[in-house]
Design a protein around this motif. Structure first.
Motif, PDB file in Angstrom:
ATOM      1  N   PRO A 204       4.739  -3.932   3.599  1.00  0.00           N
ATOM      2  CA  PRO A 204       3.856  -2.871   4.097  1.00  0.00           C
ATOM      3  C   PRO A 204       2.877  -2.392   3.031  1.00  0.00           C
ATOM      4  CG  PRO A 204       6.082  -2.040   3.719  1.00  0.00           C
ATOM      5  CD  PRO A 204       6.147  -3.525   3.556  1.00  0.00           C
ATOM      6  N   THR A 205       1.725  -1.943   3.477  1.00  0.00           N
ATOM      7  CA  THR A 205       0.665  -1.467   2.581  1.00  0.00           C
ATOM      8  C   THR A 205       0.453   0.026   2.787  1.00  0.00           C
ATOM      9  OG1 THR A 205      -0.446  -3.623   2.662  1.00  0.00           O
ATOM     10  CG2 THR A 205      -1.745  -1.743   1.878  1.00  0.00           C
ATOM     11  N   SER A 206       0.515   0.789   1.709  1.00  0.00           N
ATOM     12  CA  SER A 206       0.313   2.231   1.788  1.00  0.00           C
ATOM     13  C   SER A 206      -1.170   2.543   1.952  1.00  0.00           C
ATOM     14  CB  SER A 206       0.866   2.900   0.526  1.00  0.00           C
ATOM     15  OG  SER A 206       0.602   4.284   0.551  1.00  0.00           O
ATOM     16  N   VAL A 207      -1.491   3.438   2.890  1.00  0.00           N
ATOM     17  CA  VAL A 207      -2.886   3.795   3.151  1.00  0.00           C
ATOM     18  C   VAL A 207      -3.218   5.163   2.554  1.00  0.00           C
ATOM     19  CG1 VAL A 207      -4.604   4.269   4.948  1.00  0.00           C
ATOM     20  CG2 VAL A 207      -2.940   2.427   5.254  1.00  0.00           C
TER      21      VAL A 207
ATOM     22  N   MET B 240       1.342   4.216   6.482  1.00  0.00           N
ATOM     23  CA  MET B 240       1.391   2.790   6.225  1.00  0.00           C
ATOM     24  C   MET B 240       0.408   2.075   7.147  1.00  0.00           C
ATOM     25  SD  MET B 240       3.659   3.054   3.924  1.00  0.00           S
ATOM     26  CE  MET B 240       3.983   1.347   3.529  1.00  0.00           C
ATOM     27  N   GLU B 241      -0.140   0.988   6.636  1.00  0.00           N
ATOM     28  CA  GLU B 241      -1.063   0.181   7.443  1.00  0.00           C
ATOM     29  C   GLU B 241      -0.302  -0.539   8.552  1.00  0.00           C
ATOM     30  OE1 GLU B 241      -2.893  -3.652   5.923  1.00  0.00           O
ATOM     31  OE2 GLU B 241      -4.614  -2.300   5.770  1.00  0.00           O
ATOM     32  N   PRO B 242      -0.780  -0.477   9.793  1.00  0.00           N
ATOM     33  CA  PRO B 242      -0.059  -1.145  10.891  1.00  0.00           C
ATOM     34  C   PRO B 242       0.036  -2.653  10.646  1.00  0.00           C
ATOM     35  CG  PRO B 242      -1.734   0.362  11.738  1.00  0.00           C
ATOM     36  CD  PRO B 242      -1.962   0.260  10.260  1.00  0.00           C
ATOM     37  N   ARG B 243       1.170  -3.232  11.069  1.00  0.00           N
ATOM     38  CA  ARG B 243       1.385  -4.682  10.922  1.00  0.00           C
ATOM     39  C   ARG B 243       1.765  -5.275  12.266  1.00  0.00           C
ATOM     40  NH1 ARG B 243       6.092  -5.462   7.057  1.00  0.00           N
ATOM     41  NH2 ARG B 243       6.797  -3.545   8.053  1.00  0.00           N
TER      42      ARG B 243
END
Length: 276
Positions: free
Chosen positions: A21-24, A1-4
């Motif tokens: 969250p955004t899947s990388v 997941m992209e860090p937030r």
């Protein structure tokens, strides 16, 4: 997941804009993930994580027991840090949790003895929380949370007493029959596979929002928890404002914004308002 960095944005009117969250990328193949999941299910079924089990569900996870590293040089102390990392339900994970017990004092020191039971207790609470994160229905009818059921007979309403939330169907039916001299059987109920916002056949009682002004964050969360209210904390210190205001009628599962300030930066007047 992209860090937030930012989890959510809270507007002055109390509305909340959450960052999803955004899947990388995928870190392992689906076949490898399925194999690992089966291995971790085995930890709970027949391994060191048996105490993490939840009746009616498959649970998967791994126990951990380790000496703590020394802070004053190389090597380890003889103090333990015990843990259990698990996914629930194992076949269709909806919650992933890590339980860490720092220097356990009771019931031994192994992760399977001190952390796994805490994981089980947490999952049971989530299963029996109306509107909670667990939508999966248990494998056995007797373990179906009470808020997942309503009477099959058309036009008949099943009005639960809020004191019975958290009981499974079998226990709740027994209490209702004893208290009201009814003859209500489990087969008279039908089950749903998920919990809609307003469950059909169930009236969930509204509650008065308790006052949390002047409390620490921990005390405020403890006061809101029995009412099923999710706190959204802004700042640190003690609570100086809450939205909605105390006394407002709210449904379990609603959110309450609690704005906090450090102790040293403000004072409270007798009516709970801040004095800068």
């Amino acid at each position: 997941m992209e860090p937030r960095i930012i989890k959510a944005i809270v507007s002055p009117d109390g509305s909340i804009q959450r960052n999803t969250p955004t899947s990388v990328r995928r870190v392992m193949s689906s076949d490898t993930a399925a194999t690992m999941k089966d291995i971790f299910k085995g930890v709970v079924v027949s391994g060191t994580g048996k105490k993490a089990a939840v009746d009616g569900y498959w649970t998967a996870g791994k126990t951990g027991t380790a000496w703590k590293a020394r802070e004053d040089g190389p090597g380890y102390t003889r103090n333990y840090r015990s843990s259990f990392a698990g996914m629930f339900p194992a076949d269709n994970p909806e919650v992933v949790a890590l339980i860490v017990i720092d220097e356990p004092k009771k019931d031994g020191f192994y992760g399977g003895d001190v952390a796994a039971p805490a994981f089980s207790a947490l999952m049971k609470r989530l299963v029996n929380q109306p509107g909670g994160p667990i939508d999966t229905v248990p494998r056995r009818d007797s373990d179906v949370p009470r808020y997942l059921a309503h009477l099959k007979e058309s036009g008949t309403r099943f009005d639960p007493d809020e004191a019975l939330y958290g009981l499974n169907i079998q226990d709740a039916v027994g209490i209702i029959n004893n208290a009201e001299n009814q003859v209500l059987q489990i087969h008279d109920l039908e089950y749903r596979g998920h919990v809609p916002d307003k469950p059909a056949g169930i009236i969930e009682p509204a509650r008065r929002l308790p006052r949390v002004l002047g409390l620490s964050i921990r005390e405020a969360m403890r006061r809101l928890e029995p009412h099923g209210i999710e706190p959204v904390v802004v700042g640190s210190g003690i609570v100086v404002r809450q939205i909605p205001e105390a006394g407002k009628s709210v449904k379990p599962g609603s959110t309450c914004l609690i704005e906090c300030r450090p102790y040293a930066s403000m004072a409270l007047s007798p009516d709970g308002k801040t004095v800068d």
